[in-house]
Design an enzyme around this catalytic site. Structure first.
Site, mmCIF file in Angstrom:
data_model
loop_
_atom_site.group_PDB
_atom_site.id
_atom_site.type_symbol
_atom_site.label_atom_id
_atom_site.label_comp_id
_atom_site.label_asym_id
_atom_site.label_seq_id
_atom_site.Cartn_x
_atom_site.Cartn_y
_atom_site.Cartn_z
ATOM 1 C CB THR A 66 -1.149 0.325 1.324
ATOM 2 O OG1 THR A 66 -1.834 -1.054 1.054
ATOM 3 C CG2 THR A 66 -2.220 1.019 1.103
ATOM 4 C CG ASP B 126 -1.588 -6.797 -2.208
ATOM 5 O OD1 ASP B 126 -1.189 -7.844 -0.884
ATOM 6 O OD2 ASP B 126 -2.448 -5.796 -2.088
ATOM 7 C CB SER B 127 2.952 -8.626 0.678
ATOM 8 O OG SER B 127 2.086 -7.981 2.302
ATOM 9 C CB SER B 128 -1.830 -11.179 -0.478
ATOM 10 O OG SER B 128 -2.143 -9.940 0.191
ATOM 11 C CB THR C 228 0.942 -3.914 6.748
ATOM 12 O OG1 THR C 228 -0.139 -3.792 5.879
ATOM 13 C CG2 THR C 228 1.726 -2.505 6.912
ATOM 14 C CG ASP C 229 -2.385 -7.625 3.765
ATOM 15 O OD1 ASP C 229 -2.482 -7.000 4.843
ATOM 16 O OD2 ASP C 229 -3.180 -7.592 2.850
ATOM 17 C CD GLN D 28 -6.028 -22.225 18.401
ATOM 18 O OE1 GLN D 28 -7.159 -21.549 19.238
ATOM 19 N NE2 GLN D 28 -6.089 -23.614 17.957
ATOM 20 C CB CYS D 29 -1.967 -18.126 23.425
ATOM 21 S SG CYS D 29 -3.120 -16.841 25.103
HETATM 22 N N1 ASP Z 1 -2.468 -5.185 0.190
HETATM 23 C C1 ASP Z 1 -1.639 -4.543 1.516
HETATM 24 C C2 ASP Z 1 -0.053 -5.376 1.682
HETATM 25 O O1 ASP Z 1 0.479 -6.333 2.275
HETATM 26 C C3 ASP Z 1 -1.570 -3.974 2.861
HETATM 27 C C4 ASP Z 1 -0.543 -2.902 2.602
HETATM 28 O O2 ASP Z 1 0.394 -2.902 2.552
HETATM 29 O O3 ASP Z 1 -0.748 -2.406 4.193
HETATM 30 O O4 ASP Z 1 0.518 -5.735 0.451
#
Ligand code: ASP
Length: 354
Positions: A28, A71-73, A103-104, A290-291
């Site tokens: 992003t 996109d980091s996904s 961020t993902d 999971q905690c």
């Molecule tokens: N979908 C974006 C990514 O991870 C989200 C971000 O950057 O905040 O590339």
């Protein structure tokens, strides 16, 4: 993965404070709206238009960008290898690195890099943004400027933070302790089991005791990943069929079991039979809770003693992100036997050894 050097037209200051390399991977951070209002990656060579203060930092900045920012996904171990290679190849010429990343999956990439860069003695600071730099209220500017400042910070001629970290929303945290915890507000990352390494306010307050000591080792790059692993999150009502089908995945070498609380799991016979069978086949089973806070303590309850008795390995207080990347890297570099030996030991400060 192709990448290229980008000219951002900052004139080189007469006496640069430090030489910093920015590695731009996408996310992003670098988005802008096209004519139809849709968010698309911007051309990084225009960064000065959005962030003119970059010129005033007295830094000698080099930018390397992914040919196709992502996109980091869509991140894959190949991207980690590329980031690792860029850092390794430029290590001697730079004082520090800032990696701009979505961020993902940032916590996966920062964990992977922490394990890949053995003998790291310079800062590698990941950052990004929740709102694109083209938006007036974006968090991108502060995140990048402070990340650059941290990457160039030194004390008595030595880098203050010789670690892979994430800087986000006024906090610096260890990369292999981080988790993405928020997708709406700016405080996207948190480290539950290890203190922040710095807080940025009027000045940057470093937690010197929490920061790793610089190593005398020479940097080496580990970059073989074996992705034959699986991650299974337990839930009340989980069925034998689903669990069996994962355990019988062709070529599976290791599985991370996301258990309850302090590392507890059902004691039902069918559950134990499936685990016993997998372990007998040589599949490594790693227990991660999971905690987010606290740690796996196998044997504290009957529901975790059974796991220990079966040969399940405790992941202590590792995050799932650290466990996934560490497992893949150890399996790829050292094979299953050595992975068993090292998975529960700290490699980059990702777990607390008791
Ligand atoms: N979908 C974006 C990514 O991870 C989200 C971000 O950057 O905040 O590339």
């Amino acid at each position: 993965m192709n990448y290229k050097k980008i000219n951002i037209n900052t004139a080189l200051p007469a006496n640069p404070k430090s030489r910093i390399m920015i590695v731009y991977t996408g996310g992003t951070f670098g988005m802008t709206r096209d004519a139809n209002g849709v968010l698309v990656p911007f051309d990084f060579s225009h960064i000065l238009a959005y962030l003119p203060t970059l010129k005033n930092l007295m830094l000698d900045i080099t930018v390397i960008a992914f040919e196709h920012p992502i996109d980091s996904s869509n991140i894959e171990p190949e991207h980690w290898q590329t980031i690792g290679k860029i850092i390794f190849d430029n290590y001697d010429d730079q004082d520090g690195f800032v990696v701009l990343h979505g961020t993902d999956t940032m916590a996966f990439t920062s964990s992977a890099l922490a394990f890949m860069l053995e003998g790291l003695a310079k800062p590698v600071i990941f950052t990004g943004a929740q709102l694109p730099i083209s938006e007036p209220r974006s968090d991108a500017r502060e995140n990048l400027i402070t990340a650059l400042e941290i990457a160039s910070a030194n004390r008595e001629g030595r880098p203050i933070v010789p670690e892979v970290c994430i800087y986000f929303d006024y906090e610096l945290i260890r990369g292999c302790r981080a988790r993405k915890v928020e997708s709406m507000y700016f405080d996207a990352f948190h480290s539950e089991n290890y203190p922040a390494l710095a807080k940025a306010g009027v000045k940057i307050d470093y937690a010197f005791d929490a920061i790793a000591n610089p190593t005398a080792k020479k940097l080496s790059l580990r970059s073989k990943f074996d992705t034959n692993i699986a991650l299974l999150k337990l839930f009340p009502g989980i069925g034998a069929k689903a669990m069996e089908s994962i355990m019988e995945t062709d070529g599976l070498k290791a599985i991370i079991l996301e258990t309850y609380g302090a590392g507890n799991a059902p004691t039902a016979e069918w559950f134990l039979v499936i685990l016993r069978k997998a372990i007998a086949k040589g599949i490594l089973v790693l227990n991660i809770s999971q905690c987010p806070g606290g740690m796996v303590t196998q044997g504290r309850y009957e529901t975790s003693k059974t796991l220990a008795d079966l040969g399940v390995i405790s992941g202590a207080d590792m995050t799932t992100e650290a466990a996934v990347t560490k497992l893949m890297l150890l399996l790829g570099e050292l094979g299953p036997d050595q992975t068993r030996k090292w998975i529960g030991k700290s490699m980059a400060g990702e777990l607390s050894e008791l």
